[in-house]
Design a protein around this motif. Sequence first.
Motif, PDB file in Angstrom:
ATOM      1  N   GLN A 122      87.571  19.167 -48.157  1.00  0.00           N
ATOM      2  CA  GLN A 122      86.262  19.055 -48.215  1.00  0.00           C
ATOM      3  C   GLN A 122      86.075  17.590 -48.247  1.00  0.00           C
ATOM      4  OE1 GLN A 122      83.429  22.009 -50.201  1.00  0.00           O
ATOM      5  NE2 GLN A 122      84.142  23.696 -48.712  1.00  0.00           N
ATOM      6  N   VAL A 123      85.063  16.799 -48.547  1.00  0.00           N
ATOM      7  CA  VAL A 123      84.377  15.919 -48.445  1.00  0.00           C
ATOM      8  C   VAL A 123      82.572  15.775 -48.490  1.00  0.00           C
ATOM      9  CG1 VAL A 123      83.410  12.971 -48.311  1.00  0.00           C
ATOM     10  CG2 VAL A 123      86.401  14.167 -47.462  1.00  0.00           C
ATOM     11  N   ILE A 124      82.361  15.952 -49.533  1.00  0.00           N
ATOM     12  CA  ILE A 124      81.364  15.616 -50.467  1.00  0.00           C
ATOM     13  C   ILE A 124      80.670  14.833 -50.932  1.00  0.00           C
ATOM     14  CG2 ILE A 124      79.321  17.554 -51.259  1.00  0.00           C
ATOM     15  CD1 ILE A 124      81.607  19.523 -51.820  1.00  0.00           C
ATOM     16  N   VAL A 125      79.591  14.018 -50.342  1.00  0.00           N
ATOM     17  CA  VAL A 125      78.979  13.066 -51.274  1.00  0.00           C
ATOM     18  C   VAL A 125      77.928  13.403 -52.271  1.00  0.00           C
ATOM     19  CG1 VAL A 125      77.213  11.353 -50.060  1.00  0.00           C
ATOM     20  CG2 VAL A 125      79.480  11.147 -49.234  1.00  0.00           C
ATOM     21  N   TRP A 126      77.838  13.251 -53.244  1.00  0.00           N
ATOM     22  CA  TRP A 126      76.280  13.331 -54.105  1.00  0.00           C
ATOM     23  C   TRP A 126      75.528  12.042 -54.597  1.00  0.00           C
ATOM     24  CZ3 TRP A 126      76.334  18.433 -55.669  1.00  0.00           C
ATOM     25  CH2 TRP A 126      77.285  19.300 -55.291  1.00  0.00           C
ATOM     26  N   GLN A 127      74.618  12.717 -54.152  1.00  0.00           N
ATOM     27  CA  GLN A 127      72.987  11.484 -54.427  1.00  0.00           C
ATOM     28  C   GLN A 127      72.257  12.309 -55.449  1.00  0.00           C
ATOM     29  OE1 GLN A 127      72.250  12.235 -50.295  1.00  0.00           O
ATOM     30  NE2 GLN A 127      72.462   9.824 -50.607  1.00  0.00           N
ATOM     31  N   GLY A 128      72.645  12.050 -56.633  1.00  0.00           N
ATOM     32  CA  GLY A 128      72.173  13.419 -58.079  1.00  0.00           C
ATOM     33  C   GLY A 128      72.503  14.261 -57.501  1.00  0.00           C
ATOM     34  N   ALA A 129      71.807  15.643 -57.777  1.00  0.00           N
ATOM     35  CA  ALA A 129      71.956  17.410 -57.733  1.00  0.00           C
ATOM     36  C   ALA A 129      71.927  17.106 -55.701  1.00  0.00           C
ATOM     37  CB  ALA A 129      70.796  17.601 -57.807  1.00  0.00           C
ATOM     38  N   ASN A 130      71.781  16.690 -55.295  1.00  0.00           N
ATOM     39  CA  ASN A 130      71.737  16.504 -53.536  1.00  0.00           C
ATOM     40  C   ASN A 130      73.518  16.185 -52.881  1.00  0.00           C
ATOM     41  OD1 ASN A 130      69.407  17.724 -53.381  1.00  0.00           O
ATOM     42  ND2 ASN A 130      68.870  15.305 -53.966  1.00  0.00           N
ATOM     43  N   ALA A 131      73.577  17.556 -52.542  1.00  0.00           N
ATOM     44  CA  ALA A 131      74.801  17.166 -51.628  1.00  0.00           C
ATOM     45  C   ALA A 131      75.214  17.154 -50.289  1.00  0.00           C
ATOM     46  CB  ALA A 131      75.499  18.953 -52.033  1.00  0.00           C
ATOM     47  N   THR A 132      75.279  16.175 -50.067  1.00  0.00           N
ATOM     48  CA  THR A 132      75.852  16.087 -47.662  1.00  0.00           C
ATOM     49  C   THR A 132      77.386  16.273 -47.651  1.00  0.00           C
ATOM     50  OG1 THR A 132      73.839  14.171 -48.249  1.00  0.00           O
ATOM     51  CG2 THR A 132      75.364  14.769 -46.639  1.00  0.00           C
ATOM     52  N   VAL A 133      77.709  17.434 -47.170  1.00  0.00           N
ATOM     53  CA  VAL A 133      78.765  17.675 -46.665  1.00  0.00           C
ATOM     54  C   VAL A 133      79.024  16.375 -45.463  1.00  0.00           C
ATOM     55  CG1 VAL A 133      80.669  19.210 -45.945  1.00  0.00           C
ATOM     56  CG2 VAL A 133      78.952  19.833 -47.460  1.00  0.00           C
ATOM     57  N   VAL A 134      80.684  15.680 -45.928  1.00  0.00           N
ATOM     58  CA  VAL A 134      81.151  15.150 -44.236  1.00  0.00           C
ATOM     59  C   VAL A 134      81.661  16.219 -43.441  1.00  0.00           C
ATOM     60  CG1 VAL A 134      81.608  12.932 -43.490  1.00  0.00           C
ATOM     61  CG2 VAL A 134      80.687  12.774 -45.901  1.00  0.00           C
ATOM     62  N   LEU A 135      81.668  15.611 -42.396  1.00  0.00           N
ATOM     63  CA  LEU A 135      82.398  16.129 -41.478  1.00  0.00           C
ATOM     64  C   LEU A 135      82.930  15.511 -40.590  1.00  0.00           C
ATOM     65  CD1 LEU A 135      78.954  19.423 -41.025  1.00  0.00           C
ATOM     66  CD2 LEU A 135      82.112  19.477 -42.335  1.00  0.00           C
ATOM     67  N   PRO A 136      83.847  15.701 -40.004  1.00  0.00           N
ATOM     68  CA  PRO A 136      84.820  15.083 -38.744  1.00  0.00           C
ATOM     69  C   PRO A 136      83.460  15.317 -37.786  1.00  0.00           C
ATOM     70  CG  PRO A 136      86.339  16.873 -39.501  1.00  0.00           C
ATOM     71  CD  PRO A 136      84.409  17.761 -39.873  1.00  0.00           C
ATOM     72  N   ASP A 137      82.733  15.788 -37.680  1.00  0.00           N
ATOM     73  CA  ASP A 137      81.768  15.575 -36.537  1.00  0.00           C
ATOM     74  C   ASP A 137      80.192  14.920 -36.473  1.00  0.00           C
ATOM     75  OD1 ASP A 137      80.971  17.945 -36.751  1.00  0.00           O
ATOM     76  OD2 ASP A 137      81.392  18.979 -34.888  1.00  0.00           O
ATOM     77  N   GLY A 138      79.939  14.782 -37.783  1.00  0.00           N
ATOM     78  CA  GLY A 138      78.882  14.995 -38.332  1.00  0.00           C
ATOM     79  C   GLY A 138      78.255  15.163 -39.892  1.00  0.00           C
ATOM     80  N   GLU A 139      77.241  15.448 -40.532  1.00  0.00           N
ATOM     81  CA  GLU A 139      76.660  15.303 -41.767  1.00  0.00           C
ATOM     82  C   GLU A 139      76.100  17.015 -41.572  1.00  0.00           C
ATOM     83  OE1 GLU A 139      74.906  12.018 -42.861  1.00  0.00           O
ATOM     84  OE2 GLU A 139      76.486  10.498 -42.237  1.00  0.00           O
TER      85      GLU A 139
END
Length: 189
Positions: A122-139
Amino acid sequence: MKIVVEGRNCDGCTLCCKIVGISELEKPAGTWCPHCDARRGCRIYEQRPGECRGFYCGYLTNPALDERWKPSRCKIVLAYDELKAARLMVFVDPVRPDVWREEPYYSQIKGWARAAIKARGQVIVWQGANATVVLPDGEKNLGALAPGHLIYISQKMGPQGYRFDAEAVAPDDPRVSGRPSSVQDAAPP
């Protein structure tokens, strides 16, 4: 022990002391460590917690990254989590929450997401406590995650190939049973 790329160091950079959480100090992600002098570094360096002693950002350890990835410059701290099978966490400075969507960062992060999915990572972007998972075809923005929840990534075949999705699920969710390599706990280190 992680090996630091020759010629790299933390000089002039204390960003990890701000954007990475330190459980031993009960310091949440996105806030300055009370022991950090942003201009000089750690004031308790010799007595710093084990989490800090064992932390080396991706810029220090990945020879493929150039000077643009030094956290003090890009406002991003990369952390490879070997304990959670191929997880890359991208911690972003709250002052520049969308910097990871700028180039050259975004295309590289997307490339890492394509590679991670093949390794059930997995690739996860953490903006403080908020997580965005980066997927091959989107987020997929999961927002703030509840303690104990897991990040579950699914894939479905569509007319244009596989489509990926991510969601935060409780550990007793039946979809995660028997699939530990595609599910990882949601909490950053």
